[in-house]
Design an enzyme around this catalytic site. Structure first.
Site, mmCIF file in Angstrom:
data_model
loop_
_atom_site.group_PDB
_atom_site.id
_atom_site.type_symbol
_atom_site.label_atom_id
_atom_site.label_comp_id
_atom_site.label_asym_id
_atom_site.label_seq_id
_atom_site.Cartn_x
_atom_site.Cartn_y
_atom_site.Cartn_z
ATOM 1 N N LYS A 34 9.980 8.681 13.042
ATOM 2 C CA LYS A 34 11.088 9.009 12.424
ATOM 3 C C LYS A 34 11.821 10.183 12.043
ATOM 4 O O LYS A 34 11.397 10.890 13.199
ATOM 5 C CB LYS A 34 9.758 9.566 10.673
ATOM 6 C CG LYS A 34 10.754 10.040 9.859
ATOM 7 C CD LYS A 34 9.738 10.855 8.119
ATOM 8 C CE LYS A 34 10.044 12.255 9.040
ATOM 9 N NZ LYS A 34 9.930 13.450 7.512
ATOM 10 N N ASP A 61 15.433 9.134 8.350
ATOM 11 C CA ASP A 61 14.741 9.667 6.929
ATOM 12 C C ASP A 61 15.827 10.907 6.741
ATOM 13 O O ASP A 61 15.096 11.736 6.692
ATOM 14 C CB ASP A 61 13.403 10.267 7.016
ATOM 15 C CG ASP A 61 12.493 10.924 6.049
ATOM 16 O OD1 ASP A 61 13.412 10.155 4.194
ATOM 17 O OD2 ASP A 61 11.901 11.949 6.010
ATOM 18 N N LYS A 63 17.356 10.700 3.357
ATOM 19 C CA LYS A 63 17.706 10.878 2.358
ATOM 20 C C LYS A 63 18.888 11.093 1.215
ATOM 21 O O LYS A 63 19.168 12.067 0.357
ATOM 22 C CB LYS A 63 17.030 12.108 1.502
ATOM 23 C CG LYS A 63 15.033 11.681 2.601
ATOM 24 C CD LYS A 63 14.089 12.909 1.702
ATOM 25 C CE LYS A 63 13.040 12.852 1.845
ATOM 26 N NZ LYS A 63 13.020 13.288 4.090
ATOM 27 N N ASP A 66 24.119 10.324 -3.444
ATOM 28 C CA ASP A 66 25.600 10.984 -3.467
ATOM 29 C C ASP A 66 26.398 9.419 -4.271
ATOM 30 O O ASP A 66 25.347 8.204 -4.379
ATOM 31 C CB ASP A 66 26.532 10.796 -2.040
ATOM 32 C CG ASP A 66 27.360 11.934 -1.659
ATOM 33 O OD1 ASP A 66 28.480 11.480 -3.223
ATOM 34 O OD2 ASP A 66 27.887 12.324 -1.541
ATOM 35 N N THR A 120 7.135 16.223 -2.858
ATOM 36 C CA THR A 120 5.954 16.571 -3.962
ATOM 37 C C THR A 120 6.003 18.336 -3.832
ATOM 38 O O THR A 120 4.787 18.477 -4.340
ATOM 39 C CB THR A 120 4.624 16.273 -2.427
ATOM 40 O OG1 THR A 120 5.630 16.810 -1.261
ATOM 41 C CG2 THR A 120 4.609 15.123 -2.902
ATOM 42 N N ARG A 211 3.049 16.744 12.903
ATOM 43 C CA ARG A 211 1.908 17.551 13.443
ATOM 44 C C ARG A 211 0.766 16.833 14.309
ATOM 45 O O ARG A 211 0.455 17.507 15.816
ATOM 46 C CB ARG A 211 1.974 18.922 12.801
ATOM 47 C CG ARG A 211 2.928 20.023 12.718
ATOM 48 C CD ARG A 211 3.022 20.819 11.685
ATOM 49 N NE ARG A 211 2.836 20.333 9.893
ATOM 50 C CZ ARG A 211 2.791 20.856 9.127
ATOM 51 N NH1 ARG A 211 2.835 21.721 9.357
ATOM 52 N NH2 ARG A 211 2.925 19.948 8.122
HETATM 53 O O1 C5P Z 1 3.722 17.161 10.169
HETATM 54 P P1 C5P Z 1 3.082 16.427 9.066
HETATM 55 O O2 C5P Z 1 2.407 15.650 8.992
HETATM 56 O O3 C5P Z 1 3.130 17.324 7.794
HETATM 57 O O4 C5P Z 1 4.626 15.539 9.384
HETATM 58 C C1 C5P Z 1 5.096 15.011 7.493
HETATM 59 C C2 C5P Z 1 6.333 14.220 8.177
HETATM 60 O O5 C5P Z 1 6.482 13.953 6.547
HETATM 61 C C3 C5P Z 1 7.719 15.533 8.319
HETATM 62 O O6 C5P Z 1 8.140 14.887 8.713
HETATM 63 C C4 C5P Z 1 7.042 16.311 6.453
HETATM 64 O O7 C5P Z 1 8.994 15.756 6.244
HETATM 65 C C5 C5P Z 1 7.341 14.923 5.607
HETATM 66 N N1 C5P Z 1 7.210 14.417 4.559
HETATM 67 C C6 C5P Z 1 5.754 15.265 3.992
HETATM 68 N N2 C5P Z 1 5.189 15.330 2.776
HETATM 69 C C7 C5P Z 1 6.312 14.692 1.676
HETATM 70 C C8 C5P Z 1 7.462 14.213 1.970
HETATM 71 C C9 C5P Z 1 7.849 14.071 3.722
HETATM 72 O O8 C5P Z 1 4.828 15.570 4.725
HETATM 73 N N3 C5P Z 1 6.119 14.827 0.505
#
Ligand code: C5P
Length: 235
Positions: A34, A61, A63, A66, A120, A211
């Site tokens: 991503k 991603d 998003k 527009d 979220t 992460r």
């Molecule tokens: O590091 P982590 O596993 O939390 O990353 C999750 C990815 O998903 C990040 O790129 C974050 O921007 C994205 N994301 C999220 N929660 C959401 C929508 C997108 O963590 N509700």
């Protein structure tokens, strides 16, 4: 689908050098990465081209939100760049969603257009401030139904939302789920998390993991463990 097709690793880093180092460290077990606002803002389309030339797929991603004409052009450019999956905000409305879906199909029929429903980070009081009354799950369902009716391929949704989306919108819907943590790992700032197995059981077709993989001492090993969890959940 193979487990490998279900895992998307979020390249939440600021430089192309850090991104390619991670892709090498993760190894061949992961196919899709991503690229989000952070990396795209610093490195632009080159990072997408580089990933594709490394044999990887890209979930772009950005998003988009527009007017329909602008979004349609952005989608055409993303399709031309070779992205495999892209995101648009369902709040852009039916005409915008249809313009995005049609633009994708015109350039690359395999490009998946995913709608983001309610972030979220938004709760009911926050939604009320922007004029949206009612419950978050109802708004998620309304926007997801609209996106599918206008030709999108799926949604980005939490594992909590997935079962109801699956029940109401059927089996063709792609559900891409972030907020996934392997059992026994740090939750970071994700408030409500599920394991890879729980996400798949809830109906997710893809999980997005950042992460737990990109900050792991051994990203390849971390990804391997998650793929093993996905395999078990698919049996
Ligand atoms: O590091 P982590 O596993 O939390 O990353 C999750 C990815 O998903 C990040 O790129 C974050 O921007 C994205 N994301 C999220 N929660 C959401 C929508 C997108 O963590 N509700």
């Amino acid at each position: 689908m193979y487990p490998r097709e279900k895992l998307i690793v979020a390249l939440d880093v600021s430089t192309a050098a850090a991104a390619s180092k991670l892709v090498v460290a993760v190894g061949d077990s992961v196919l899709t990465y991503k690229v989000g606002l952070r990396l795209y803002t610093t490195e632009g389309p080159k990072v997408v081209r580089d990933l594709i030339s490394m044999g990887r797929k890209v979930f772009l991603d950005l998003k988009y939100h527009d007017i329909p004409n602008t979004v349609a052009w952005a989608v055409r450019e993303a399709a031309g760049l070779g992205a495999a999956m892209i995101t648009v905000h369902a709040l852009g409305g039916g005409k915008m969603l249809r313009a995005a879906a049609e633009a994708a199909r015109a350039v690359n029929p395999d490009l998946k257009v995913l709608a983001v429903t309610v972030l979220t980070s938004m709760d009911e009081p926050e939604l009320a401030k922007v004029g949206v009354q009612g419950r978050v799950p109802d708004e998620v369902m309304r926007l997801a139904s609209l996106a599918m009716a206008e030709g999108c391929h799926g949604v980005v949704a939490s594992a909590q939302e997935a079962p109801e989306l699956r029940r109401q919108l059927g089996n063709d819907l792609l559900i891409v789920t972030p907020g996934v943590r392997p059992a026994g790992t740090d939750h970071g700032d994700q408030a409500r998390v599920v394991t890879p197995a729980e996400a798949i059981a809830a109906g997710a077709t893809h999980i997005v993991v950042g992460r737990p993989i990109i900050e792991a001492a051994d990203p390849g090993e971390a990804a391997g463990k998650i793929l093993a969890e996905i395999s078990v959940a698919m049996k």
